[in-house]
Design a protein around this motif. Structure first.
Motif, PDB file in Angstrom:
ATOM      1  N   PRO A 171       0.856  -1.191   0.000  1.00 42.75           N
ATOM      2  CA  PRO A 171       0.000   0.000   0.000  1.00 42.75           C
ATOM      3  C   PRO A 171       0.897   1.247   0.000  1.00 42.75           C
ATOM      4  CG  PRO A 171      -0.676  -1.519   1.748  1.00 42.75           C
ATOM      5  CD  PRO A 171       0.598  -2.067   1.160  1.00 42.75           C
ATOM      6  N   HIS A 172       0.575   2.210  -0.839  1.00 37.54           N
ATOM      7  CA  HIS A 172       1.359   3.445  -0.879  1.00 37.54           C
ATOM      8  C   HIS A 172       0.499   4.563  -1.435  1.00 37.54           C
ATOM      9  CE1 HIS A 172       1.764   1.867  -4.950  1.00 37.54           C
ATOM     10  NE2 HIS A 172       2.029   3.116  -5.342  1.00 37.54           N
ATOM     11  N   THR A 173       1.049   5.772  -1.397  1.00 32.68           N
ATOM     12  CA  THR A 173       0.310   6.968  -1.767  1.00 32.68           C
ATOM     13  C   THR A 173       1.174   7.822  -2.672  1.00 32.68           C
ATOM     14  OG1 THR A 173      -0.779   6.898   0.371  1.00 32.68           O
ATOM     15  CG2 THR A 173      -0.838   8.977  -0.795  1.00 32.68           C
ATOM     16  N   LEU A 203      -5.163  13.083 -11.755  1.00 34.52           N
ATOM     17  CA  LEU A 203      -5.895  11.825 -11.774  1.00 34.52           C
ATOM     18  C   LEU A 203      -5.135  10.914 -12.720  1.00 34.52           C
ATOM     19  CD1 LEU A 203      -9.624  13.017 -11.995  1.00 34.52           C
ATOM     20  CD2 LEU A 203      -8.311  12.355  -9.956  1.00 34.52           C
ATOM     21  N   ARG A 204      -5.271   9.625 -12.499  1.00 35.42           N
ATOM     22  CA  ARG A 204      -4.457   8.662 -13.226  1.00 35.42           C
ATOM     23  C   ARG A 204      -5.371   7.810 -14.103  1.00 35.42           C
ATOM     24  NH1 ARG A 204       1.028   6.273 -10.596  1.00 35.42           N
ATOM     25  NH2 ARG A 204       1.869   8.060 -11.684  1.00 35.42           N
ATOM     26  N   LEU A 205      -5.205   7.936 -15.432  1.00 34.71           N
ATOM     27  CA  LEU A 205      -5.951   7.067 -16.339  1.00 34.71           C
ATOM     28  C   LEU A 205      -5.134   5.806 -16.562  1.00 34.71           C
ATOM     29  CD1 LEU A 205      -7.082   9.550 -19.195  1.00 34.71           C
ATOM     30  CD2 LEU A 205      -7.854   9.426 -16.833  1.00 34.71           C
ATOM     31  N   ASP A 207      -7.470   8.082  -8.379  1.00 35.91           N
ATOM     32  CA  ASP A 207      -6.727   9.186  -7.783  1.00 35.91           C
ATOM     33  C   ASP A 207      -5.646   8.554  -6.906  1.00 35.91           C
ATOM     34  OD1 ASP A 207      -5.735  11.193  -6.162  1.00 35.91           O
ATOM     35  OD2 ASP A 207      -7.668  12.227  -5.978  1.00 35.91           O
ATOM     36  N   ASP A 208      -4.395   8.604  -7.365  1.00 34.98           N
ATOM     37  CA  ASP A 208      -3.346   7.862  -6.658  1.00 34.98           C
ATOM     38  C   ASP A 208      -2.820   8.611  -5.437  1.00 34.98           C
ATOM     39  OD1 ASP A 208      -1.688   9.722  -8.036  1.00 34.98           O
ATOM     40  OD2 ASP A 208      -0.029   8.279  -8.045  1.00 34.98           O
ATOM     41  N   SER A 209      -3.446   9.749  -5.092  1.00 35.32           N
ATOM     42  CA  SER A 209      -3.114  10.360  -3.803  1.00 35.32           C
ATOM     43  C   SER A 209      -3.805   9.593  -2.669  1.00 35.32           C
ATOM     44  CB  SER A 209      -3.502  11.842  -3.771  1.00 35.32           C
ATOM     45  OG  SER A 209      -4.898  12.003  -3.894  1.00 35.32           O
ATOM     46  N   GLU A 235      -4.376   5.961  -0.815  1.00 38.50           N
ATOM     47  CA  GLU A 235      -3.622   4.718  -0.653  1.00 38.50           C
ATOM     48  C   GLU A 235      -4.072   3.675  -1.670  1.00 38.50           C
ATOM     49  OE1 GLU A 235      -3.065   2.994   3.408  1.00 38.50           O
ATOM     50  OE2 GLU A 235      -4.052   1.256   2.485  1.00 38.50           O
ATOM     51  N   HIS A 236      -3.104   3.053  -2.349  1.00 41.96           N
ATOM     52  CA  HIS A 236      -3.449   1.972  -3.272  1.00 41.96           C
ATOM     53  C   HIS A 236      -2.450   0.828  -3.171  1.00 41.96           C
ATOM     54  CE1 HIS A 236      -1.054   5.016  -5.387  1.00 41.96           C
ATOM     55  NE2 HIS A 236      -0.598   4.083  -6.202  1.00 41.96           N
ATOM     56  N   GLU A 237      -2.903  -0.341  -3.622  1.00 40.07           N
ATOM     57  CA  GLU A 237      -2.148  -1.584  -3.448  1.00 40.07           C
ATOM     58  C   GLU A 237      -2.465  -2.476  -4.645  1.00 40.07           C
ATOM     59  OE1 GLU A 237      -3.268  -3.464   0.220  1.00 40.07           O
ATOM     60  OE2 GLU A 237      -1.675  -4.982   0.120  1.00 40.07           O
TER      61      GLU A 237
END
Ligand code: LMR
Ligand code: MN
Length: 429
Positions: free
Chosen positions: A350-352, A359-361, A391-393, A395-397
């Protein structure tokens, strides 16, 4: 009458008092005029030299002049060089010198004088802590580490050394040792310890040893402190009023035509990507931010911070010509345009991302099954030829539990709530 070098004559004393009075009154030019004749008579007069350095320093700040600042630094140097200069005065002069040299980017120079001070006062933790920062700034991490370890030997509860040693251990994946240090350092409330980045490092370390719920309470404390937009959204370069949510649909962004353009050409974009992937010459670069828990993950960048990479674009000309028709992507100084390949068996911690301004397409190109991405608390799956927007600001994993490579094309666009002038004026991230 100046027979004894250690003594200052009565006349010089009066002149010195006058010069220092001008300095106190913020009459810097007048004080310089008063210090100079004293130094002309006796260039080794450390008090006059120190006064002159301070006056130049103040003047440099007032006039925003690097030239004056260099002169100030030169004079601080001359103070410390004098053998009869007291330890206290040398410390004051060299600490200020180090601070100013570092401000000008001369970290080596700062480091040199701090090392001299350490030789003279080896157990002064204030100096050691500052020296550690200079080592960090010139990426001498092992020197920084031993410096902070030394501080903690002398003073085990020094919060400044604790957070910085904790950070250094994090970069070496020594999370178990990092956690108590970061935690004690933050709780010490000493100056320089209460910063967003230390909350991020602590949360990261806790996450990586499987203590996710404790990580979340660290992040919540960060929200209370005003460091993060929310528990999930932990970017540090933010424009506060922007709408924030993990997932977007194309209509909401206002970028529907760009999304359609990418989807229309997905097969050509795929073809160019696979071509680069299959070439012998180095193309894709392995991820360098220590985000992989296991597996392999690489990128091939076409645009970085709004700058087109011409060499790489020659290897994907059609794809770059498509991006050239998407102003919100090609002008995006807070993002990238890149292919991203991920191999079976990969798990990304998980990271930010660094900013809420994009925004991330994600255009799915080659998507085996059992590959997924969680943003905030919602997990989704790519589809070949389809764009999804995150929106990769937040948290994503990412997990790749499939059996063949996954290829996606990532296009960062400006957050739609940013005005034209903000897009033009924001500094690159
Ligand atoms: C990320 O932005 O960290 C990932 O979603 C990128 C990727 O290749 O999946
Ligand atoms: Mn990411």
């Amino acid at each position: 009458k100046n027979g004894n070098n250690n003594l200052v004559s009565k006349d010089s004393m009066d002149d010195l008092t006058l010069a220092e009075t001008f300095l106190k009154q913020k009459n810097y030019n007048k004080s310089l005029d008063a210090f100079d004749p004293i130094l002309k008579r006796d260039p080794t007069n450390v008090l006059a030299r120190y006064g002159k350095a301070k006056a130049l320093d103040k003047l440099a700040e007032q006039e925003r002049s690097n030239q004056l600042l260099h002169k100030a630094i030169e004079n601080y140097h001359k103070v410390g060089e004098q053998r009869h200069c007291s330890v206290e005065l040398r410390k004051a002069a060299y600490l200020r010198l180090a601070d100013r040299a570092s401000f000008l980017g001369s970290h080596k120079k700062a480091m040199e004088v701090l090392e001299k001070l350490v030789k003279e006062s080896p157990t002064d933790v204030n100096i050691l802590n500052k020296l550690g920062i200079q080592y960090l700034l010139i990426k001498q991490n092992s020197q920084a580490e031993s410096t902070y370890r030394k501080v903690l030997e002398i003073s085990p509860d020094d919060g400044f050394a604790q957070v910085h040693l904790g950070f250094l251990l994090n970069t070496k994946s020594q999370y178990h040792e990092a956690i108590p240090l970061l935690s004690a350092g933050i709780n010490s409330q000493q100056p320089g310890t209460d910063a967003a980045k230390f909350y991020l490092y602590l949360g990261d370390a806790l996450t990586r040893v499987g203590r996710k719920s404790e990580a979340n309470s660290v992040y919540n404390n960060g929200v209370i402190k005003g460091y993060f937009l929310s528990e999930w959204q932990r970017s540090l370069y933010n424009v506060d009023r922007l709408r924030g949510k993990p997932w977007w649909n194309a209509e909401e962004t206002g970028y529907l035509s760009s999304v359609r353009l990418l989807e229309k050409h997905w097969k050509s974009i795929l073809k160019e990507g696979l071509n680069i992937l299959n070439q012998e010459t180095a193309g894709f670069q392995r991820e360098t931010e220590n985000l992989r828990c296991r597996g392999d993950w690489k990128q091939f960048q076409l645009y970085v911070r709004g700058q087109r990479n011409d060499d790489n674009c020659k290897r994907a000309p059609l794809t770059c010509s498509i991006i050239n028709q998407i102003p919100e992507a090609k002008s995006n100084k807070r993002g990238q345009v890149q292919y991203s390949v991920m191999f079976p068996g990969t798990h990304i911690w998980p990271h930010t991302g660094p900013t809420n301004c994009r925004l991330r397409l994600h255009l799915g190109l080659k998507v085996p099954s059992a590959v997924s991405i969680r943003v905030g608390n919602e997990t989704r799956f790519w589809e070949e030829g389809k764009v999804m927007i995150l929106d990769d600001s937040f948290e994503h994993e990412v997990w790749h539990n499939g059996d063949s490579l996954r290829l996606v094309f990532i296009v960062d666009v400006w957050h739609p709530d940013l005005t034209t002038s903000e897009r033009a004026e924001l500094f690159p991230v």
